[in-house]
Each structure stands twice: as structure tokens, then as C-alpha cells.
Write an enzyme that holds these catalytic residues in place. Structure first.
Site, PDB file in Angstrom:
ATOM      1  N   ARG A  64     -10.033  -0.462 -13.860  1.00  0.00           N
ATOM      2  CA  ARG A  64     -11.686  -0.354 -13.597  1.00  0.00           C
ATOM      3  C   ARG A  64     -12.116  -1.276 -14.448  1.00  0.00           C
ATOM      4  O   ARG A  64     -13.324  -1.522 -14.496  1.00  0.00           O
ATOM      5  CB  ARG A  64     -12.013   0.989 -13.651  1.00  0.00           C
ATOM      6  CG  ARG A  64     -11.402   1.986 -12.862  1.00  0.00           C
ATOM      7  CD  ARG A  64     -11.498   1.610 -11.543  1.00  0.00           C
ATOM      8  NE  ARG A  64     -11.119   3.040 -10.475  1.00  0.00           N
ATOM      9  CZ  ARG A  64     -10.831   2.854  -9.421  1.00  0.00           C
ATOM     10  NH1 ARG A  64     -10.691   1.701  -8.851  1.00  0.00           N
ATOM     11  NH2 ARG A  64     -10.436   3.858  -8.800  1.00  0.00           N
ATOM     12  N   ASN A  94      -9.131  -4.767  -7.881  1.00  0.00           N
ATOM     13  CA  ASN A  94     -10.473  -4.416  -7.379  1.00  0.00           C
ATOM     14  C   ASN A  94     -11.464  -3.981  -8.309  1.00  0.00           C
ATOM     15  O   ASN A  94     -12.112  -2.700  -8.332  1.00  0.00           O
ATOM     16  CB  ASN A  94     -10.380  -3.393  -6.247  1.00  0.00           C
ATOM     17  CG  ASN A  94      -9.720  -2.175  -6.801  1.00  0.00           C
ATOM     18  OD1 ASN A  94      -9.099  -2.134  -7.506  1.00  0.00           O
ATOM     19  ND2 ASN A  94      -9.892  -1.145  -5.753  1.00  0.00           N
ATOM     20  N   ASP A 152      -5.865  -5.133  -2.649  1.00  0.00           N
ATOM     21  CA  ASP A 152      -5.536  -3.707  -2.483  1.00  0.00           C
ATOM     22  C   ASP A 152      -7.057  -2.820  -2.658  1.00  0.00           C
ATOM     23  O   ASP A 152      -7.695  -3.183  -3.235  1.00  0.00           O
ATOM     24  CB  ASP A 152      -4.542  -3.364  -3.780  1.00  0.00           C
ATOM     25  CG  ASP A 152      -4.468  -1.426  -3.520  1.00  0.00           C
ATOM     26  OD1 ASP A 152      -3.784  -1.286  -2.601  1.00  0.00           O
ATOM     27  OD2 ASP A 152      -4.976  -0.880  -4.363  1.00  0.00           O
ATOM     28  N   ASP A 304      -0.589   4.434  -7.841  1.00  0.00           N
ATOM     29  CA  ASP A 304      -1.868   4.220  -7.543  1.00  0.00           C
ATOM     30  C   ASP A 304      -3.088   4.817  -8.203  1.00  0.00           C
ATOM     31  O   ASP A 304      -4.055   5.286  -7.686  1.00  0.00           O
ATOM     32  CB  ASP A 304      -2.162   4.482  -5.812  1.00  0.00           C
ATOM     33  CG  ASP A 304      -3.271   3.701  -5.137  1.00  0.00           C
ATOM     34  OD1 ASP A 304      -3.881   3.096  -5.915  1.00  0.00           O
ATOM     35  OD2 ASP A 304      -3.419   4.071  -4.080  1.00  0.00           O
ATOM     36  N   HIS A 308     -11.706   7.930 -10.941  1.00  0.00           N
ATOM     37  CA  HIS A 308     -13.349   8.015 -10.773  1.00  0.00           C
ATOM     38  C   HIS A 308     -13.908   9.325 -11.381  1.00  0.00           C
ATOM     39  O   HIS A 308     -13.138  10.210 -11.907  1.00  0.00           O
ATOM     40  CB  HIS A 308     -13.248   8.450  -9.195  1.00  0.00           C
ATOM     41  CG  HIS A 308     -12.768   7.424  -8.023  1.00  0.00           C
ATOM     42  ND1 HIS A 308     -13.658   6.156  -8.063  1.00  0.00           N
ATOM     43  CD2 HIS A 308     -11.901   7.393  -7.370  1.00  0.00           C
ATOM     44  CE1 HIS A 308     -12.780   5.633  -7.244  1.00  0.00           C
ATOM     45  NE2 HIS A 308     -11.819   6.203  -6.756  1.00  0.00           N
ATOM     46  N   PHE A 322     -12.210   7.308  -2.357  1.00  0.00           N
ATOM     47  CA  PHE A 322     -10.938   7.414  -2.291  1.00  0.00           C
ATOM     48  C   PHE A 322     -10.271   7.242  -3.635  1.00  0.00           C
ATOM     49  O   PHE A 322     -10.525   6.452  -4.492  1.00  0.00           O
ATOM     50  CB  PHE A 322     -10.565   6.606  -1.477  1.00  0.00           C
ATOM     51  CG  PHE A 322     -10.918   6.806   0.180  1.00  0.00           C
ATOM     52  CD1 PHE A 322     -10.414   7.455   0.941  1.00  0.00           C
ATOM     53  CD2 PHE A 322     -12.117   6.139   0.512  1.00  0.00           C
ATOM     54  CE1 PHE A 322     -10.685   7.931   2.061  1.00  0.00           C
ATOM     55  CE2 PHE A 322     -12.423   6.190   2.004  1.00  0.00           C
ATOM     56  CZ  PHE A 322     -11.905   7.162   2.735  1.00  0.00           C
TER      57      PHE A 322
HETATM   58  O1  DOR Z   1      -7.525   5.803  -2.918  1.00  0.00           O
HETATM   59  C1  DOR Z   1      -7.446   4.569  -3.161  1.00  0.00           C
HETATM   60  N1  DOR Z   1      -8.193   4.392  -4.191  1.00  0.00           N
HETATM   61  N2  DOR Z   1      -7.024   3.736  -2.446  1.00  0.00           N
HETATM   62  C2  DOR Z   1      -6.961   2.528  -2.923  1.00  0.00           C
HETATM   63  O2  DOR Z   1      -6.427   1.704  -2.198  1.00  0.00           O
HETATM   64  C3  DOR Z   1      -7.899   1.984  -3.775  1.00  0.00           C
HETATM   65  C4  DOR Z   1      -8.274   3.253  -4.833  1.00  0.00           C
HETATM   66  C5  DOR Z   1      -9.495   2.730  -5.753  1.00  0.00           C
HETATM   67  O3  DOR Z   1      -9.488   1.628  -6.122  1.00  0.00           O
HETATM   68  O4  DOR Z   1     -10.301   3.597  -5.902  1.00  0.00           O
END
Ligand code: DOR
Length: 429
Positions: A64, A94, A152, A304, A308, A322
Site C-alpha cells: 500500500r 497497485n 494485479d 494476496d 483495508h 475487495f
Molecule cells: O481482493 C483483492 N484485493 N484482490 C486484488 O486483486 C487486489 C487486492 C487489493 O489490492 O486490495
């Protein structure tokens, strides 16, 4: 100072065996592996009853930073990694800004150096802004330290762009990590099926993943590039990858602890911590993913880790982002669900967490032998514990595993010979 790791069971996936051995670490490297080592003055780490394995590598982590430091930072994410037994992580691009310039890659590496915790290997963006249109300056990103390329979180919709990306990545000798979801089909907030129907939530069918995997396998075959399929979740994707491997396509694949443990039923109650992309699937998919792990179709277990903040997740299901955090629960889930569950033996489980991700990313890691960098993880396979989101050290607590009873816990994480986490402190000899 020398470090003596005493009395552990070494798991060596490269040699395919486990054996009792002491390990002497000197100047950040493995100096000796012998049944009984005496080293006067060395710091001693008692590993009796524990497993000593090559440092775990999580090749799919969202740190992040830059841009979303309220969710996680390089420092907090690498602390979570160390607590989870990981000596290294690959950081997905990302961020905000996206890691599509050498400056962002260097920034992440600098933050990792400052933090001084787990090693960080940045993944460069495939396309500018991960918008799926123009390719990034992949050569410059590689030169700055990117170990792979990926968009991704934002699947590459345009097959021509993907073709070119694969061609350039092949020239650079690095893999493309593909988030395989066909965007025209991936329009839901969970898996499309009985549960989504009952909950009245919009679903994304398994076909969204299958179609994208099929396309990328065809393009990998055409270009000869190493394709790594991220977070495999469907029976169809497992079958397609198995067939492609049998044909000799250069493909590797990963799945996640949540995808081999949970189904879409975890969403019942509108649990936003179970909202993830790609979504949690059905019992049949989980069984197929486990078969894929067992027969080697799926090479790697990666978390993964997608932190959040609470205020972002505590909203209506449709509006929540997500993702879920995974670094601190991965070892417990692998040992409980896969090793104790009879899906993988110890050597295979450790390979998928260390040796195999090292190979995919071309890192000289994932081995325990004299001369190798002393990145090691000590695991207590007998430690029973309960996941408590309040005890997670990462910044975000969005785990769907709160309250889970697990067996298997990292005891020490050793990076370049330095002990970063010890459940019970080392003693002087
Ligand atoms: O659930 C997900 N969160 N899938 C992803 O591909 C990206 C990720 C995110 O960056 O929060």
C-alpha cells in the site's frame, strides 16, 4: 556474532528431505549443517521439536505504500511478514501512484531498507497506471529492481496488450503475473452461485477466471514467456493449467490460504472480510484447488495480503473494497488445512512457501546449504493457537479467520542471520 540453531528438524525442499541437524550461521550465511555443532560464544536458538525451513517468501503482497499508508506501509507490512514467518515478500504495484516508473520501484526499495525487516521485491506494473493500454518502460523498471510484472487487481482486458507484455517480459527474462479475470464477466461482488442468489448479491461466475486463464495460457504458449497465474480459485483454471503444463507451456501458478480453506458460504451474514477478488468459490472448487496443490499443478502458496482499514470494510457489502489480510495466518492455515489435513507432506508444503516462489521470481533463495544467505524460518508445528484480529501486528485487521483454531506457528524469522522474531528468547551458550 555467530548464531547456532540447535536441535531442529531441517526441511530441505531442494533435496526433498527432512533431517535432524544443527545449523551454524556466520556473517549472515549458513556456515555449517551438522548433527552436533559446538560453537563457543555463539548465540543459541533452541529449535528442539521445531522445523527449520528456508525463509518463507510470500510472492503476492499489497504493501500500500506509496499512497495508502492508512491501510499498510512498507514498515508495517514487513513487520506483519516477519510475524508470519516470511523473510521476503513481493510487493504488488497497485499503489498510488502505481509502480509504473523506476522512481516508485526505488521508493519501495528504499522504504524496505529503512524498515530493515523482511526483504521486499517490487513487482512492476505491466501497463501505465495499470489501465491496460500502454506498456510501461519495462526495461527501466527491471533495471530499478522489479522482479516481475503484473497489473494485479486490474486484469489486462486487451489480449494484444497482454501479448506484447509477455513478449517484452520474455526478453527481460522475468515472469508476468496475471490476475486472471475477464472483466466483462467479473462484474459481481462475490462468486455467482446459490449463495449469491440467496443473499441477493451480484455474482462473478467461475467462467470469468477460466476464460482469462485460457487466454493467457494460449498467449504464453505463443510467446514463450513465463506466465505465473495469480490466486487460482476454480476447478476449471486448475484443469487448464494442468493441461498446459503437460503440453510444456511455461506456466506456474499460485493459490491462497483463503481459497483452499473457505467457500462462498463465508460471505453469509454479509461478511465484508470475506469479500475478495477473485471471490471465494464452492466446495468443488476448493477440492480442485487442493488437488492442484497435491499434484503440483499449483506451485506456490501466496497470501494476496490486501489490507483495508476498518472504516472502509464496515460498510454495505456492495461498497466494501475487495481483499483480506493473510501474512500472519498463512503458516497456521497451511499446517492445519494442508499438512494435518493430508493434502501436502511437509516438504511439499514448505516448497510452496519458499523454494518454489524463489524459483518463480529467479531469486537465489529458498535453499538451506553451506554458503547460502541465512534466511530461515523456525516453525513450531505443535503450537495450537486461536486467531485474534486484535493481536495482528499489521495495520489492518480485515481477516475472515478471526476465532479460527490453528496448529502451527512461526517461532523465529531469521533474515541474513539476524533473528527478527522469537517466541522464546535465545540464550547465550
Ligand atoms: O481482493 C483483492 N484485493 N484482490 C486484488 O486483486 C487486489 C487486492 C487489493 O489490492 O486490495
Amino acid at each position: 556474532m555467530e548464531l547456532l540453531i540447535r536441535g531442529g528438524t531441517v526441511v530441505d525442499p531442494a533435496a526433498g528431505r527432512t533431517f535432524q541437524s544443527d545449523i551454524l550461521v556466520k556473517d549472515g550465511r549458513v556456515a555449517a549443517l551438522e548433527k552436533k555443532i559446538t560453537a563457543r560464544g555463539a548465540r543459541v536458538l533452541d529449535a528442539a521439536g521445531k522445523l527449520v525451513v528456508p525463509g518463507l517468501i510470500d510472492m503476492h503482497v499489497h504493501l500500500r505504500e506509496p499512497g495508502q499508508e492508512h491501510k499498510e506501509t512498507v514498515a508495517s507490512g514487513t513487520l506483519a511478514a516477519v510475524h508470519g514467518g516470511f523473510t521476503a515478500v513481493a510487493a504488488m504495484p497497485n499503489t498510488d501512484p502505481v509502480a509504473d516508473t523506476p522512481g516508485v520501484i526505488r521508493y519501495v526499495l528504499e522504504k524496505a531498507r529503512e524498515a530493515g525487516r523482511a526483504r521486499v521485491y517490487p513487482v512492476g506494473a505491466l501497463t501505465v497506471g495499470s489501465r491496460g493500454r500502454e506498456l510501461t518502460e519495462m526495461g527501466a523498471l527491471r533495471a530499478a529492481g522489479a522482479v516481475a510484472f503484473s497489473d494485479d487487481g486490474r486484469p489486462v482486458a486487451d489480449a494484444h496488450v497482454m501479448r506484447r507484455a509477455l513478449e517484452y517480459a520474455r526478453m527481460l527474462g522475468v515472469p508476468v503475473i496475471s490476475h486472471c479475470e475477464e472483466p466483462a464477466l467479473a462484474v459481481g461482488v462475490m462468486h455467482e452461485g446459490l449463495v449469491s442468489t440467496r443473499l441477493g448479491l451480484k455474482g462473478t461466475p467461475a467462467a470469468a477466471e477460466d476464460v482469462a486463464v485460457a487466454r493467457d495460457l494460449i498467449l504464453a504458449e505463443m510467446t514463450g514467456c513465463h506466465l505465473h497465474v495469480a490466486h487460482v480459485t476454480t476447478a476449471g483454471a486448475v484443469r487448464l493449467i494442468r493441461e498446459a503444463k503437460a503440453r510444456g507451456v511455461r506456466v506456474t501458478a499460485e493459490t491462497t490460504p483463503h481459497h483452499f480453506t473457505l467457500t462462498d458460504r463465508a460471505v453469509v451474514g454479509f461478511n465484508t472480510n470475506a469479500k475478495v477478488n477473485p471471490p471465494l468459490r464452492t466446495d468443488a472448487d476448493v477440492a480442485a484447488v487442493r488437488e492442484g496443490l497435491a499434484d503440483g499443478t499449483i506451485d506456490v502458496i501466496a497470501t494476496d495480503h490486501a489490507p483495508h482499514a476498518a472504516h472502509e470494510k464496515e460498510v454495505e457489502f456492495d461498497l466494501a473494497p475487495f481483499g483480506l489480510v493473510g501474512l500472519e495466518t498463512a503458516v497456521g492455515l497451511v499446517f492445519t488445512e494442508l499438512v494435518a489435513g493430508g493434502v501436502l507432506d511437509l516438504v511439499a508444503a514448505v516448497a510452496k512457501l519458499s523454494t518454489n516462489p524463489a524459483r518463480v521470481l529467479g531469486l537465489s533463495a529458498g535453499v538451506i546449504e553451506p554458503g547460502a544467505v541465512a534466511d530461515l524460518t523456525v516453525i513450531d508445528p505443535a503450537a495450537a493457537w486461536t486467531v485474534d484480529r486484535g493481536e495482528l501486528v499489521g495495520k489492518s485487521k480485515n481477516t475472515p479467520f478471526h476465532g479460527y483454531r490453528l496448529k502451527g506457528l512461526p517461532h523465529a524469522t531469521i533474515i541474513g542471520g539476524e533473528v527478527h522474531l522469537v517466541a522464546r528468547g535465545p540464550t547465550e551458550s
